[in-house]
Design an enzyme around this catalytic site. Structure first.
Site, PDB file in Angstrom:
ATOM      1  N   ASN A   1       0.974  -1.165   0.387  1.00 45.68           N
ATOM      2  CA  ASN A   1       0.411   0.047  -0.069  1.00 45.68           C
ATOM      3  C   ASN A   1       0.860   1.235  -0.168  1.00 45.68           C
ATOM      4  O   ASN A   1       2.094   1.154   1.135  1.00 45.68           O
ATOM      5  CB  ASN A   1      -0.919   0.038   1.050  1.00 45.68           C
ATOM      6  CG  ASN A   1      -1.844   0.892   1.572  1.00 45.68           C
ATOM      7  OD1 ASN A   1      -2.788   1.647   0.313  1.00 45.68           O
ATOM      8  ND2 ASN A   1      -1.713   2.016   2.428  1.00 45.68           N
TER       9      ASN A   1
ATOM     10  N   GLU B   1      -1.413   1.104  -6.398  1.00 42.89           N
ATOM     11  CA  GLU B   1      -1.124   2.981  -7.058  1.00 42.89           C
ATOM     12  C   GLU B   1      -0.046   2.984  -7.702  1.00 42.89           C
ATOM     13  O   GLU B   1      -0.536   4.203  -8.719  1.00 42.89           O
ATOM     14  CB  GLU B   1      -0.961   3.323  -4.850  1.00 42.89           C
ATOM     15  CG  GLU B   1      -1.200   3.745  -4.534  1.00 42.89           C
ATOM     16  CD  GLU B   1      -1.706   1.922  -3.540  1.00 42.89           C
ATOM     17  OE1 GLU B   1      -2.836   2.029  -2.492  1.00 42.89           O
ATOM     18  OE2 GLU B   1      -1.326   1.254  -3.514  1.00 42.89           O
TER      19      GLU B   1
ATOM     20  N   ASP C   1      -6.171  20.135  10.378  1.00 43.66           N
ATOM     21  CA  ASP C   1      -7.009  19.113   8.531  1.00 43.66           C
ATOM     22  C   ASP C   1      -8.055  19.925   7.751  1.00 43.66           C
ATOM     23  O   ASP C   1      -8.056  21.096   7.837  1.00 43.66           O
ATOM     24  CB  ASP C   1      -7.439  17.780   9.451  1.00 43.66           C
ATOM     25  CG  ASP C   1      -6.434  16.617   8.276  1.00 43.66           C
ATOM     26  OD1 ASP C   1      -7.502  16.788   7.161  1.00 43.66           O
ATOM     27  OD2 ASP C   1      -6.264  15.743   8.791  1.00 43.66           O
TER      28      ASP C   1
END
Length: 424
Positions: free
Chosen positions: A131, A194, A241
């Site tokens: 990942n 990815e 965030d």
């Protein structure tokens, strides 16, 4: 195109702001950065780049497509291409003992708990499953980081599997990779694909090289090797965030670094929390997912995550209606594609989804509150939504499309056209 070549291209096109004034990594850079690409050449003697993908125009330039064609380009790309293994990498020009104090890691806001790595791609592998994804990483020592691992996402799942067997999860943190690969790893793709997706977007294989711990990563400015400890946790947060508000403090897994490699005079890439580049990387990757999901149930024409919704919580979906239930189908498909989404408005083709005034016009003239608003209470959303409770909240869909049986009531009348001679 490497990060350095992309920076050179932006500079040649007059799109790069260079700041040569000496700045501190503690508030100095964040107080100076705007929304355009900026290279800070003296941050405690180091170079810092920000905002390389801070707009759809810049993303389009990196991808080689026009900004208004991005969503169709992304939604039509195959899920994967080829990658190839390289024997060496420019990232290995300097190999040394890990010491995070040597990097210009930024402290962005006065309420931040610590300096944070914000553009670090964490590459992990366990049980043959790989990942790559961006995680915010709080510095807690010269060779230790606290990593925010969102529950049930891929890195979290790999760490959990390793921890259940009492094993560390080997990882590498990649900083300063090329912009297309950075965008690709921000996108929801099939598990472990990815870099293959990055190859598809680039139209050529992504080169990977192997770290000492076996993790394979793309060429970059800086690579940190290590592992996520199976049981050790530390406070992570507070951190600003996507919403521009502080996320709460949690106990999160600790990363121990074992090796540090980098280019000579590396360029450190940082994301400004809640800044334009942060928004692009978190929001735009969902647009093709929504587009393809809505395409299954309606004639979708375009999708946009909106700036007022932090490019994350709000979506506008443009469709061509063939029946009056198309809008509700599109609403439910949108929420299925982007589970952190909070509100979606579905509009007709005559509404410009990139114009907030046009969207508000559609809501004002085409929504009947007791018939066209769909409420989904007590469903999973995002922990980043300040209104949620542990990520549980309420989603709302707005059908701001015309009633097909009464279109004459809703269609906007065009202005009369007259010639220049008639104006004399």
């Amino acid at each position: 195109m490497s990060l350095r070549k992309f920076i050179e291209r932006l500079k040649a096109e007059g799109k790069l702001r260079e700041v040569k004034k000496p700045l501190s990594p503690v508030y100095g850079v964040s107080a100076t950065v705007g929304t355009e690409p900026a290279l800070f050449t003296n941050v405690n003697g180091s170079r810092v780049i920000m905002n390389i993908l801070s707009s759809k125009e810049l993303l389009g330039e990196a991808l080689g497509v026009a900004p208004d064609s991005i969503i169709k380009y992304l939604s039509s790309r195959p899920p994967e291409g080829e990658v190839k293994l390289a024997g060496d990498s420019p990232a290995k020009e300097v190999i040394e003992k890990p010491d995070l104090s040597k990097l210009p890691i930024l402290t962005h806001f006065e309420g931040d708990g610590a300096p944070y790595i914000t553009a670090g791609v964490v590459v992990s592998e366990y049980g043959g499953v790989m990942n790559a994804s961006i995680h915010r990483l709080r510095v807690i020592g010269k060779n230790r980081l606290a990593a925010r691992l969102v529950e049930f996402r891929h890195t979290y799942n790999l760490h959990k599997k390793a921890a259940e067997k009492g094993e560390p999860l080997p990882i590498a943190i990649v900083i300063g990779m090329d912009p297309v690969t950075l965008f690709a790893v921000s996108t929801r793709v099939p598990e472990g694909k990815e870099f293959e997706y990055a190859s598809a977007l680039k139209g050529e294989p992504v080169e990977l090289f192997e770290c000492e711990n076996g993790i394979k990563v793309p060429h970059a400015e800086i690579v940190l090797e290590g592992y996520i400890h199976p049981t050790e946790v530390a406070d992570e947060g507070p951190f600003v965030d996507i919403s521009g508000t502080y996320d709460l403090v949690r106990k999160q897994p600790v990363i121990h670094l074992t090796n540090m490699m980098h280019r000579r005079d590396p360029i450190y890439h940082a994301l400004m929390p809640a800044g334009s580049e942060h928004h692009i990387l978190m929001g735009v990757p969902y647009e093709p997912l929504i587009y393809n999901e809505v395409k299954k149930v309606a004639d979708v024409r375009n999708v946009a995550l909106t700036p007022g919704g932090c490019y994350y919580f709000h979506a506008a979906v443009q469709i061509h209606k063939n029946s009056d239930d198309d809008a509700k189908k599109a609403i439910e498909a949108t929420f299925a594609a982007h589970k952190s989404l909070k509100h979606v408005v579905v509009v007709d083709e005559d509404i410009n989804i990139f114009d907030p005034n046009d969207i508000e016009f559609a809501i004002a003239t085409r929504v009947k509150g007791d018939e066209d608003i769909y409420i989904y209470p007590n469903v999973r959303g995002s922990t980043l939504d300040p209104r949620s409770e542990n990520g549980i909240g309420t989603k709302v869909g707005f059908d701001a499309t015309m009633d097909m049986s009464k279109k004459w009531k809703f269609e906007r009348v065009p202005r009369p056209k007259i010639t220049a001679d008639e104006c004399r």
